[in-house]
Write a protein that holds these residues in place. Structure first.
Motif, PDB file in Angstrom:
ATOM      1  N   VAL A  11     -77.425 -31.607  39.902  1.00 56.96           N
ATOM      2  CA  VAL A  11     -76.331 -31.931  38.995  1.00 56.96           C
ATOM      3  C   VAL A  11     -75.134 -32.381  39.811  1.00 56.96           C
ATOM      4  N   GLN A  12     -74.335 -33.248  39.259  1.00 51.03           N
ATOM      5  CA  GLN A  12     -73.139 -33.714  39.946  1.00 51.03           C
ATOM      6  C   GLN A  12     -72.023 -32.685  39.848  1.00 51.03           C
ATOM      7  N   ALA A  13     -71.143 -32.701  40.824  1.00 47.06           N
ATOM      8  CA  ALA A  13     -69.992 -31.807  40.805  1.00 47.06           C
ATOM      9  C   ALA A  13     -69.202 -32.003  39.514  1.00 47.06           C
ATOM     10  N   GLY A  14     -68.786 -30.900  38.946  1.00 45.02           N
ATOM     11  CA  GLY A  14     -68.080 -30.938  37.680  1.00 45.02           C
ATOM     12  C   GLY A  14     -68.987 -30.843  36.476  1.00 45.02           C
ATOM     13  N   GLY A  15     -70.283 -30.923  36.713  1.00 45.61           N
ATOM     14  CA  GLY A  15     -71.251 -30.898  35.624  1.00 45.61           C
ATOM     15  C   GLY A  15     -71.624 -29.487  35.210  1.00 45.61           C
ATOM     16  N   PHE A  16     -72.633 -29.390  34.349  1.00 47.92           N
ATOM     17  CA  PHE A  16     -73.059 -28.091  33.854  1.00 47.92           C
ATOM     18  C   PHE A  16     -74.577 -28.004  33.893  1.00 47.92           C
ATOM     19  N   LEU A  17     -75.028 -26.766  33.836  1.00 45.42           N
ATOM     20  CA  LEU A  17     -76.458 -26.488  33.878  1.00 45.42           C
ATOM     21  C   LEU A  17     -76.690 -25.141  33.207  1.00 45.42           C
ATOM     22  N   ARG A  18     -77.835 -24.989  32.576  1.00 50.22           N
ATOM     23  CA  ARG A  18     -78.178 -23.723  31.929  1.00 50.22           C
ATOM     24  C   ARG A  18     -79.460 -23.189  32.542  1.00 50.22           C
ATOM     25  N   LEU A  19     -79.363 -22.008  33.105  1.00 50.90           N
ATOM     26  CA  LEU A  19     -80.533 -21.342  33.655  1.00 50.90           C
ATOM     27  C   LEU A  19     -81.060 -20.324  32.646  1.00 50.90           C
ATOM     28  N   SER A  20     -82.353 -20.122  32.676  1.00 53.51           N
ATOM     29  CA  SER A  20     -82.959 -19.118  31.810  1.00 53.51           C
ATOM     30  C   SER A  20     -83.889 -18.234  32.628  1.00 53.51           C
ATOM     31  N   CYS A  21     -84.104 -17.038  32.122  1.00 57.84           N
ATOM     32  CA  CYS A  21     -85.001 -16.095  32.765  1.00 57.84           C
ATOM     33  C   CYS A  21     -85.886 -15.493  31.693  1.00 57.84           C
ATOM     34  N   ALA A  22     -87.174 -15.652  31.852  1.00 56.23           N
ATOM     35  CA  ALA A  22     -88.122 -15.092  30.909  1.00 56.23           C
ATOM     36  C   ALA A  22     -88.685 -13.794  31.467  1.00 56.23           C
ATOM     37  N   VAL A  23     -88.719 -12.776  30.638  1.00 58.45           N
ATOM     38  CA  VAL A  23     -89.195 -11.459  31.043  1.00 58.45           C
ATOM     39  C   VAL A  23     -90.503 -11.154  30.323  1.00 58.45           C
ATOM     40  N   SER A  24     -91.473 -10.669  31.048  1.00 59.81           N
ATOM     41  CA  SER A  24     -92.756 -10.312  30.450  1.00 59.81           C
ATOM     42  C   SER A  24     -93.233  -8.985  31.026  1.00 59.81           C
ATOM     43  N   GLY A  25     -94.252  -8.448  30.408  1.00 55.33           N
ATOM     44  CA  GLY A  25     -94.769  -7.165  30.852  1.00 55.33           C
ATOM     45  C   GLY A  25     -94.118  -6.026  30.094  1.00 55.33           C
ATOM     46  N   ARG A  26     -93.857  -4.934  30.800  1.00 56.06           N
ATOM     47  CA  ARG A  26     -93.310  -3.747  30.176  1.00 56.06           C
ATOM     48  C   ARG A  26     -91.794  -3.905  30.012  1.00 56.06           C
ATOM     49  N   THR A  27     -91.421  -4.735  29.083  1.00 54.71           N
ATOM     50  CA  THR A  27     -90.010  -5.075  28.917  1.00 54.71           C
ATOM     51  C   THR A  27     -89.172  -3.894  28.433  1.00 54.71           C
ATOM     52  N   SER A  28     -89.797  -2.922  27.810  1.00 56.56           N
ATOM     53  CA  SER A  28     -89.051  -1.768  27.310  1.00 56.56           C
ATOM     54  C   SER A  28     -88.498  -0.905  28.431  1.00 56.56           C
ATOM     55  N   SER A  29     -88.996  -1.079  29.645  1.00 55.64           N
ATOM     56  CA  SER A  29     -88.544  -0.244  30.763  1.00 55.64           C
ATOM     57  C   SER A  29     -87.283  -0.769  31.436  1.00 55.64           C
ATOM     58  N   ILE A  30     -86.869  -1.976  31.095  1.00 56.15           N
ATOM     59  CA  ILE A  30     -85.695  -2.537  31.769  1.00 56.15           C
ATOM     60  C   ILE A  30     -84.485  -2.480  30.857  1.00 56.15           C
ATOM     61  N   TYR A  31     -83.327  -2.519  31.483  1.00 56.53           N
ATOM     62  CA  TYR A  31     -82.095  -2.445  30.701  1.00 56.53           C
ATOM     63  C   TYR A  31     -81.098  -3.510  31.139  1.00 56.53           C
ATOM     64  N   HIS A  32     -80.433  -3.280  32.264  1.00 57.81           N
ATOM     65  CA  HIS A  32     -79.470  -4.289  32.720  1.00 57.81           C
ATOM     66  C   HIS A  32     -80.197  -5.476  33.329  1.00 57.81           C
ATOM     67  N   ALA A  96     -82.710 -10.827  37.866  1.00 54.26           N
ATOM     68  CA  ALA A  96     -83.094  -9.478  38.240  1.00 54.26           C
ATOM     69  C   ALA A  96     -82.934  -8.552  37.046  1.00 54.26           C
ATOM     70  N   ALA A  97     -83.654  -7.436  37.086  1.00 51.70           N
ATOM     71  CA  ALA A  97     -83.570  -6.459  36.013  1.00 51.70           C
ATOM     72  C   ALA A  97     -83.625  -5.050  36.598  1.00 51.70           C
ATOM     73  N   SER A  98     -82.992  -4.128  35.902  1.00 55.99           N
ATOM     74  CA  SER A  98     -82.983  -2.748  36.375  1.00 55.99           C
ATOM     75  C   SER A  98     -83.336  -1.792  35.246  1.00 55.99           C
ATOM     76  N   TYR A  99     -83.664  -0.577  35.625  1.00 52.96           N
ATOM     77  CA  TYR A  99     -83.833   0.489  34.648  1.00 52.96           C
ATOM     78  C   TYR A  99     -82.454   0.835  34.095  1.00 52.96           C
ATOM     79  N   PHE A 100     -82.447   1.741  33.121  1.00 54.10           N
ATOM     80  CA  PHE A 100     -81.162   2.147  32.572  1.00 54.10           C
ATOM     81  C   PHE A 100     -80.343   2.934  33.593  1.00 54.10           C
ATOM     82  N   THR A 101     -79.092   2.541  33.737  1.00 59.83           N
ATOM     83  CA  THR A 101     -78.113   3.312  34.496  1.00 59.83           C
ATOM     84  C   THR A 101     -76.798   3.232  33.731  1.00 59.83           C
ATOM     85  N   LYS A 102     -75.912   4.179  33.984  1.00 60.76           N
ATOM     86  CA  LYS A 102     -74.639   4.168  33.276  1.00 60.76           C
ATOM     87  C   LYS A 102     -73.768   2.990  33.679  1.00 60.76           C
ATOM     88  N   SER A 103     -73.841   2.611  34.941  1.00 61.17           N
ATOM     89  CA  SER A 103     -73.001   1.518  35.410  1.00 61.17           C
ATOM     90  C   SER A 103     -73.774   0.210  35.409  1.00 61.17           C
TER      91      SER A 103
END
Length: 124
Positions: A11-32, A96-103
């Motif tokens: 992309v040229q400077a000043g432009g925009f881009l949209r990144l995506s992340c697909a999650v699969s597997g045991r998705t219930s175990s992740i939080y942040h 990236a994804a993490s388990y549940f934490t308070k912070s």
């Protein structure tokens, strides 16, 4: 849990881009979820993070006001809308994804699962 980032490109400077992340597997175990980026010879650095409920977000100072993070738990996806891109944004972006934490983590050590990354190149 598997994460796959996509949406990178050239992309040229000043432009925009949209990144995506697909999650699969045991998705219930992740939080942040987060985006990090890395350039050759440098440490992987924090870009932005979002809590499981989307109520909390955080971003690195250089990204505030330019990048917007979001997630869709029903579709198990996370996105990063990037605007006003500059050459310093050139990097491989990892989700990236993490388990549940308070912070809401902003360091690599706080995340348990990683995607392979997608290259973003900003031409000046």
């Amino acid at each position: 849990v598997q994460l796959q980032a996509f949406g990178g490109g050239l992309v040229q400077a000043g432009g925009f881009l949209r990144l995506s992340c697909a999650v699969s597997g045991r998705t219930s175990s992740i939080y942040h979820m987060a985006w990090f980026r890395q350039t050759p010879g440098k440490e992987r650095e924090f870009v932005s993070a979002i809590s499981g409920s989307s109520r909390r977000t955080d971003a690195a100072d250089s990204e505030k006001g330019r990048f917007t993070i979001s997630r869709d738990n029903a579709r198990n996806t996370m996105s990063l809308q990037m605007s006003s891109l500059n050459a310093e944004d050139t990097a491989v972006y990892h989700c990236a994804a993490s388990y549940f934490t308070k912070s809401l983590g902003t360091t690599r050590q706080e995340y348990n699962y990683w995607g392979q990354g997608t290259q973003v190149t900003v031409s000046s």
